[in-house]
Design an enzyme around this catalytic site. Structure first.
Site, PDB file in Angstrom:
ATOM      1  N   TYR A   1       0.867  -1.182   0.000  1.00 11.22           N
ATOM      2  CA  TYR A   1       0.000   0.000   0.000  1.00 11.22           C
ATOM      3  C   TYR A   1       0.903   1.231   0.000  1.00 11.22           C
ATOM      4  O   TYR A   1       0.844   2.086   0.885  1.00 11.22           O
ATOM      5  CB  TYR A   1      -0.930   0.009   1.211  1.00 11.22           C
ATOM      6  CG  TYR A   1      -1.923  -1.127   1.229  1.00 11.22           C
ATOM      7  CD1 TYR A   1      -2.326  -1.751   0.049  1.00 11.22           C
ATOM      8  CD2 TYR A   1      -2.482  -1.589   2.419  1.00 11.22           C
ATOM      9  CE1 TYR A   1      -3.242  -2.787   0.056  1.00 11.22           C
ATOM     10  CE2 TYR A   1      -3.402  -2.618   2.434  1.00 11.22           C
ATOM     11  CZ  TYR A   1      -3.775  -3.220   1.256  1.00 11.22           C
ATOM     12  OH  TYR A   1      -4.687  -4.251   1.271  1.00 11.22           O
ATOM     13  N   ARG A   2       1.736   1.301  -0.982  1.00 10.93           N
ATOM     14  CA  ARG A   2       2.784   2.322  -1.099  1.00 10.93           C
ATOM     15  C   ARG A   2       2.236   3.713  -0.802  1.00 10.93           C
ATOM     16  O   ARG A   2       1.186   4.099  -1.319  1.00 10.93           O
ATOM     17  CB  ARG A   2       3.348   2.288  -2.516  1.00 10.93           C
ATOM     18  CG  ARG A   2       4.476   3.229  -2.769  1.00 10.93           C
ATOM     19  CD  ARG A   2       5.808   2.677  -2.359  1.00 10.93           C
ATOM     20  NE  ARG A   2       6.245   1.599  -3.227  1.00 10.93           N
ATOM     21  CZ  ARG A   2       7.422   0.984  -3.105  1.00 10.93           C
ATOM     22  NH1 ARG A   2       8.264   1.354  -2.162  1.00 10.93           N
ATOM     23  NH2 ARG A   2       7.755   0.001  -3.921  1.00 10.93           N
TER      24      ARG A   2
END
Length: 542
Positions: free
Chosen positions: A476-477
């Site tokens: 979930y950069r």
């Protein structure tokens, strides 16, 4: 035409000359890159089929086909000098060697779901290797293994496994259009994480092209590098071509349910109670929460969806739920029995009876712009904290805000924090993913409004989530938590700001591995692992 509508003659000439120089430079770079690829490839006749420059009519469609977040596909976003769509490993080797030789940055894309677009964006002249043609899947039912090329989507992986056996599966993500290359290398979790852990926990071999253009498998790359790419992000270390995965047994019948409750149906109490028990359920049971604002009888309220997969039949599930979570009031009528592969469709919202072939589609049904963030919860959020979330969800009028809370426990608590780079194991109740979607209108101000909203929510959550560091999930950069200095040397101190949030104490080992395999930091982006060679000089690391 009045004189004030004309630019002064020198700036006009300068602009024309600059544009002319840029076109010549670009053309020379394209030509040099093509010549280099031909030199490094054994079959030069195929080069024209796999290299796409901005002069090609299909260039933009190829670039945008796998961009899953429209925020990053506007005309103003930087575009690659060249897109390479390799058919063979030696094409990837050549692309690595030529990018390095010509001083171009490299981006590698498998499914295009990178939350911040790092697999197809760069501030500097760059090449995109799009692995869309490297997507073969070979399932070995007898040994319960499979070789997966990195360009395959996890939907394709699930489909090919089910094609060979109804009693084998794989514990990866829910979204079928996500590429295996990035998903596996960042950890990869889904509805079976409490039973079997992450995708990365079930990888037993890999093939990678390193900075020297060499093809390495687990034996030749060594255990340190093999450890690093299973949760530490493969893009910092090379180009992963394929993964060998361990398939897991699934029963012939699984049970799913979705029970919706709103604030008039004790949703707050149920969410509060869920936090005390969700990580202690039987490992066959996964019950996540999906939280969002909805309208019920023209009144806005908060809806909580209790969304579940149980690895067994309903007759076994009902007594477990009555014992562990009687407050939800689950009854037989809430439950649907199906095969495991059908549950994959269910969790994606496909209607009952949908053909399994929908899993082979590489493009999501809807592409909306979005921003995401993540948190890990170690202590139950009190009811006043939950009510603060409801208040924020009520605020978001134009977009579509969702919170997803996925429970931990089970197998996740049995694996050591240092077993892989992914450290978020025992002690976590759940992982929260915050998401805000909106229709992209090309209006920067409008987009920023939604992004600011999710940042405010994230700030509000500070007292209720993990601390020192406030942890985050690599897949979930989120560039808000810190970035490298891409215009110079990134210090260890700067990189550790974001690195310890994703990897905790494993960050140091990841830096050591990077120093061994890519000391010049060729494979880099805004959140790539830096080598010590740069860190020592600038960061004062001791």
């Amino acid at each position: 035409m009045t004189s004030h509508t004309l630019c002064p003659i020198f700036p006009c000439i300068f602009f024309v000359l600059l544009s002319f120089w840029w076109e010549i430079t670009s053309a020379q770079t394209h030509e040099n890159f093509l010549q280099c690829l031909s030199f490094h490839s054994s079959n030069t006749s195929s080069i024209s089929k796999l290299v796409h420059t901005p002069n090609d009519p299909s260039y933009l469609s190829r670039l945008n086909y796998s961009i899953q977040n429209p925020r990053f596909s506007s005309p103003f976003m930087p575009k690659p000098f060249v897109i390479v769509t390799p058919f063979h490993a030696y094409h990837v080797q050549a692309a690595v060697n030529c990018s390095k030789k010509l001083g171009l940055q490299l981006r590698v894309r498998s499914g295009g779901h990178d939350y911040e677009g790092l697999s197809y964006l760069s501030e500097f002249p760059f090449v995109v290797i799009d692995l869309i043609n490297l997507r073969s899947i070979n399932v070995d039912v007898k040994n319960s293994t499979a070789w997966i090329e990195a360009g395959a989507t996890i939907g394709e992986v699930y489909y090919r496994i089910a094609e060979k056996s109804p009693n084998l599966g794989f514990p990866a993500g829910i979204c079928p259009t996500v590429g295996a290359g990035g998903h596996f290398s960042g950890g990869g979790y889904g509805t079976m994480l409490r039973k079997y852990g992450l995708a990365a926990d079930n990888i037993i071999d890999a093939v990678l092209v390193d900075v020297e253009g060499k093809i390495l498998d687990r034996q030749s790359m060594g255990e340190d590098l093999f450890w690093a790419i299973r949760g530490g992000g493969g893009a910092s270390y090379g180009v992963v071509l394929s993964w060998k995965i361990r398939l897991v047994p699934v029963p012939s019948t699984v049970t799913v349910f979705t029970v919706d409750r709103n604030l008039t149906q004790n949703a707050t109490d149920l969410v509060h109670r869920w936090q005390y028990i969700a990580d202690k359920f039987h490992e066959d049971l996964f019950v996540r929460l999906v939280l969002q604002a909805v309208s019920v009888e023209r009144k806005k309220t908060i809806q909580v969806s209790f969304n579940s997969l149980f690895l067994g039949d309903a007759d076994r599930l009902i007594p477990l739920m009555q014992k562990s979570f009687p407050q939800l009031g689950l009854v037989r009528e809430n439950c649907l029995e199906m095969s495991w592969i059908e549950s994959v469709l269910y969790f994606n919202g496909f209607p009952s009876g949908q053909s399994l072939e929908v899993l082979l589609d590489r493009v999501p049904q809807n592409r909306l712009s979005f921003k995401a963030k993540s948190d890990f919860v170690k202590e139950p959020i009190p009811e006043n904290g939950l009510e603060g979330i409801w208040k924020r969800l009520y605020e978001e009028e134009v977009g579509r805000a969702i919170l997803i809370m996925s429970p931990y426990g089970g197998k996740m608590s049995e694996i050591s924090e240092s077993e892989s780079p992914f450290p978020h194991r025992a002690g976590n109740i759940c992982l929260i993913q915050y998401l805000i979607y909106w229709e992209e209108e090309g209006n920067v101000t409008e987009s920023q409004k939604h992004i600011n909203w999710i940042r405010r929510l994230y700030t509000d959550m500070t007292p209720y989530v993990s601390k020192n560091p406030r942890a985050a999930y690599l897949n979930y950069r989120d560039l808000d938590i810190g970035t490298n200095n891409n215009k110079g040397t990134t210090s260890y101190a700067r990189a550790s700001i974001w690195g310890t949030k994703y990897f905790k104490n494993n960050f140091n080992r990841l830096v050591h591995v990077k120093t061994m395999v890519d000391p010049t930091n060729f494979f880099k982006n805004q959140q790539s692992i830096p080598p010590f060679s740069s860190a020592w000089k600038k960061g004062g690391h001791k």
